[in-house]
Design an enzyme around this catalytic site. Sequence first.
Site, PDB file in Angstrom:
ATOM      1  N   HIS A 103       0.819  -1.216   0.000  1.00  0.00           N
ATOM      2  CA  HIS A 103       0.000   0.000   0.000  1.00  0.00           C
ATOM      3  C   HIS A 103       0.855   1.270   0.000  1.00  0.00           C
ATOM      4  CE1 HIS A 103      -3.835  -2.183   1.697  1.00  0.00           C
ATOM      5  NE2 HIS A 103      -3.601  -2.454   0.433  1.00  0.00           N
ATOM      6  N   CYS A 130       7.850  18.653  -8.500  1.00  0.00           N
ATOM      7  CA  CYS A 130       8.586  17.399  -8.675  1.00  0.00           C
ATOM      8  C   CYS A 130      10.057  17.706  -8.980  1.00  0.00           C
ATOM      9  CB  CYS A 130       7.953  16.612  -9.826  1.00  0.00           C
ATOM     10  SG  CYS A 130       8.943  15.193 -10.328  1.00  0.00           S
TER      11      CYS A 130
END
Length: 227
Positions: A103, A130
């Site tokens: 996850h 980013c």
Amino acid sequence: MRITILTGAGISAESGLATFRASDGLWENHSIMDVATPEGFTKDPALVHAFYNMRRKAALEAQPNAAHLSLLRLATHHDLTLVTQNVDDLHERAGSRDVIHMHGALNRACCAACGHNWPAPMVMHPKDSCPACGKPSPRPDIVWFGEMPLHMERIWDVLENSDLFVAIGTSGNVYPAAGFAQHAGRNGAKCLELNLEASVNADDFDQQILGPASMTVPGWVDDICHA
Ligand code: OAD
């Protein structure tokens, strides 16, 4: 023996990290739709970052407990694959290596635009960009509802080649993890559940040991390492 372990929030509960479905759990106080779906992130990225910033801080302040630590000993005696639904890094900080985080991980960030993945700062913010493509698209590297869990090909493969499957501290509410016992069992593995209370898929297991993980897991590891 080839052993595959799946851990859930219950193994970190005694380290002070909230589980999801307890009466005081994370999903009592936060809406899954708001903080754990791609749609929620698009709607209110500041709210989603605040939720994971809070959990990242809690995970950093927590310490591994006796259950995390005992799995190290197991790995020295058996061929162990450790899969976790948890996004904390308490298994790694207890010394476990090659943990499969199906996850995702609180301490990683990824870019929704280009897929680049890097160590998350303590505090993420909607205005971050980013480091690879420069777009304002960083997000926590967490699998949200509606997204595909990670490393599934490898996980199905180890489940099909296990002698023993053990689920620790997971309620059995979320698929595909909730289907692992049935899949491993159909492929010949014995299935054991270590949990505070029986999971919703308890019928898929051959045996249950109920109690707090800090007691049941080290006790079971002692037994299986000296058998
Ligand atoms: P849950 O909160 O659904 O279940 C926690 C389980 O741990 C329950 O079965 C509890 O009985 C047990 N438990 C609590 N304290 C324990 C203790 N001290 N020792 C042993 N067991 C204990 O958490 P998960 O099953 O891990 O996914 O949840 C699965 C997924 O649902 C999570 O990974 C998360 C969540 O939505 C995503 O966010 C994608």
